[in-house]
Design a protein around this motif. Structure first.
Motif, short mmCIF file in Angstrom:
data_model
loop_
_atom_site.label_atom_id
_atom_site.label_comp_id
_atom_site.label_asym_id
_atom_site.label_seq_id
_atom_site.Cartn_x
_atom_site.Cartn_y
_atom_site.Cartn_z
N LYS A 1 77.10 21.05 38.01
CA LYS A 1 77.45 22.58 38.53
C LYS A 1 76.46 23.25 37.99
O LYS A 1 76.44 24.61 38.42
CB LYS A 1 79.08 22.79 38.33
CG LYS A 1 79.97 22.13 39.62
CD LYS A 1 81.44 22.41 39.16
CE LYS A 1 82.29 21.71 40.06
NZ LYS A 1 83.41 21.55 39.70
N ILE A 2 75.96 22.92 36.97
CA ILE A 2 75.01 23.86 36.34
C ILE A 2 73.66 23.55 36.49
O ILE A 2 73.07 22.49 36.65
CB ILE A 2 75.09 23.73 34.62
CG1 ILE A 2 76.53 23.70 34.27
CG2 ILE A 2 73.99 24.55 34.09
CD1 ILE A 2 76.78 25.21 34.04
N ARG B 1 81.03 30.57 34.56
CA ARG B 1 82.05 31.31 35.10
C ARG B 1 82.00 31.40 36.60
O ARG B 1 83.04 31.08 37.11
CB ARG B 1 81.81 32.78 34.71
CG ARG B 1 82.95 33.81 35.40
CD ARG B 1 82.56 35.35 34.71
NE ARG B 1 81.22 35.69 35.51
CZ ARG B 1 80.88 36.15 36.78
NH1 ARG B 1 82.13 36.36 37.50
NH2 ARG B 1 79.65 36.45 37.33
N LYS B 2 80.89 31.25 37.20
CA LYS B 2 80.91 31.22 38.61
C LYS B 2 81.42 30.01 39.23
O LYS B 2 82.08 29.84 40.33
CB LYS B 2 79.52 31.27 39.15
CG LYS B 2 78.99 32.87 39.14
CD LYS B 2 77.85 33.19 40.09
CE LYS B 2 77.46 34.50 39.88
NZ LYS B 2 76.07 35.02 39.28
N ALA B 3 81.31 28.78 38.33
CA ALA B 3 81.88 27.70 38.95
C ALA B 3 83.18 27.19 38.34
O ALA B 3 83.76 26.20 38.50
CB ALA B 3 80.86 26.39 38.27
N ARG B 4 83.64 28.25 37.74
CA ARG B 4 85.21 28.30 37.22
C ARG B 4 85.43 27.22 36.35
O ARG B 4 86.33 26.65 36.48
CB ARG B 4 86.20 28.19 38.40
CG ARG B 4 86.17 29.39 39.23
CD ARG B 4 87.06 29.14 40.52
NE ARG B 4 86.93 30.42 41.52
CZ ARG B 4 87.49 31.34 41.49
NH1 ARG B 4 88.47 31.60 40.35
NH2 ARG B 4 87.56 32.53 42.25
N LEU B 5 84.41 27.05 35.32
CA LEU B 5 84.53 25.81 34.47
C LEU B 5 85.13 26.38 33.37
O LEU B 5 85.17 27.55 32.91
CB LEU B 5 83.25 25.29 34.03
CG LEU B 5 82.35 24.89 35.07
CD1 LEU B 5 80.84 24.49 34.49
CD2 LEU B 5 82.89 23.24 35.55
N ARG B 6 86.12 25.52 32.66
CA ARG B 6 86.81 25.94 31.47
C ARG B 6 86.14 25.63 30.38
O ARG B 6 85.59 24.62 30.11
CB ARG B 6 88.09 25.28 31.42
CG ARG B 6 89.07 25.31 32.69
CD ARG B 6 89.87 24.29 32.79
NE ARG B 6 89.58 23.07 32.73
CZ ARG B 6 90.05 21.91 32.67
NH1 ARG B 6 91.36 21.98 32.38
NH2 ARG B 6 89.48 21.02 32.89
#
Lengths: 232, 124
Positions: free
Chosen positions: A171-172, A190-195
């Protein structure tokens, strides 16, 4: 444990290197006993980076021209994903990070607690003491800037030591070729809502790493680069 | 006719011709070049035109109006160049990345065969 060796080889440690031949081998050596797949991305160095790694079991990629650290990381990540990586680690070439910390970074990822782990030299008092005072203030400023720009508030915004799962790495995609990639990385997290989780890690400051590291004046350049990119 | 007028008209024509020949192939860009020539030559031949135009929009002098028009034009040119540069950089990055990944070499794999020993050896 059987299978642990193959599991370790699915951990791809990506090391972007630009004219780091002096220290590259001593950065790579401590990684080898763990059995990780070490990926050195030579970012168009004009020194003999390939030669100093000769006979070491590392994967060596070379940009035909110098593009910047962000571009080198992206190349390494893309390569790792294509080779079936389960975890991708970003690791600085100048020997600032302890190889032994990689496994502790992978633990929360393996347990599924988070998708991305970034290192911080400000989480424990001992680690913090290793940071020269001037640098400490510079990094405090960087934390505020990157917090404001990305909405991700960390204790250490510019730590080159990161680990992530394959899913996160997919996703990066870093478009910032230069050092602004640190901010871009957080933005995408943040945009990919990764923890994301920060973990303590000591940074070894040597005269070499300090000479190669970001100067205060260059951080202004980086900030400008980020702002220009945001606005245009 | 003053001395400066034929010089300016000549300069406008040369710039327009170079632009048409070397840079522009899109219709919009050609139309803009044509407009530049027509307006430029008209303003040079009859300087009072700019004055009238300036007064029309509430600017004191024609020269000032030209200066004000130059400002956004320069800025937009800068932005255009910046974007172009960015695009080129992205292309270069993609190309360099492609080459790097294609030519990835295993400097030495443990228990390797001899042909994998050289830095130039390609991965299968």
């Amino acid at each position: 444990v059987t299978g642990s060796a193959s599991a370790a080889s699915k951990v791809f440690v990506v090391i972007p290197a630009f004219n780091e031949s002096q220290v590259l081998a001593s950065t790579v050596w401590p990684l080898l006993p763990y059995g990780y797949s070490v990926v050195v991305v030579d970012d168009g160095s004009s020194d003999n980076s390939a030669a100093v790694l000769r006979d070491l079991p590392v994967l060596f990629l070379r940009h035909p021209v110098n593009l910047g650290q962000g571009a080198a990381l992206q190349t390494g990540m893309q390569f790792a994903l294509g080779r079936g990586a389960e975890y991708v680690v970003h690791f600085d070439a100048d020997g600032q990070h302890p190889a032994a910390s990689i496994d502790s970074f992978l633990e929360p990822l393996r347990r599924g607690e988070c998708d991305v782990v970034t290192g911080s030299r400000f989480l424990t008092a001992e680690d913090q003491l290793l940071v020269p005072a001037a640098r400490r203030w510079l990094l405090r400023g960087a934390v505020v800037v990157s917090g404001l720009l990305t909405g991700v508030w960390l204790s250490d915004a510019h730590n080159g030591f990161r680990a992530m799962t394959t899913e996160a790495a997919r996703k990066i995609h870093l478009h910032e070729n230069g050092f602004a990639h640190a901010t871009e990385f957080l933005d995408q997290v943040r945009k990919a809502r990764l923890r994301l989780k920060e973990m303590p890690v000591p940074i070894r400051y040597t005269s070499y790493s300090q000479a190669k590291g970001q100067s205060a004046s260059n951080s202004v350049n980086i900030l400008l680069e980020i702002l220009l990119r945001k606005l245009l | 006719v003053t001395l400066i007028q034929p010089i300016l008209v000549g300069a406008i024509l040369v710039v327009a011709m170079v632009h048409l020949k070397a840079f522009s192939s899109r219709l919009l860009s050609r139309a803009a070049t044509l407009l530049f020539v027509v307006l430029g030559v008209a303003f040079v031949i009859n300087p009072d035109l700019t004055n009238q135009l300036a007064h029309l929009v509430g600017v004191g002098r024609g020269t000032d109006l030209v200066l004000y028009a130059l400002f956004p034009a320069t800025i937009s040119m800068f932005l255009h160049l910046y974007r172009r540069n960015r695009q080129l950089e992205e292309k270069l990055t993609g190309m360099a990345r492609h080459i790097a990944i294609q030519e990835a070499a295993r400097l030495r794999s443990d228990g390797s065969s001899a042909d994998e020993n050289s830095a130039g050896a390609r991965l299968a």
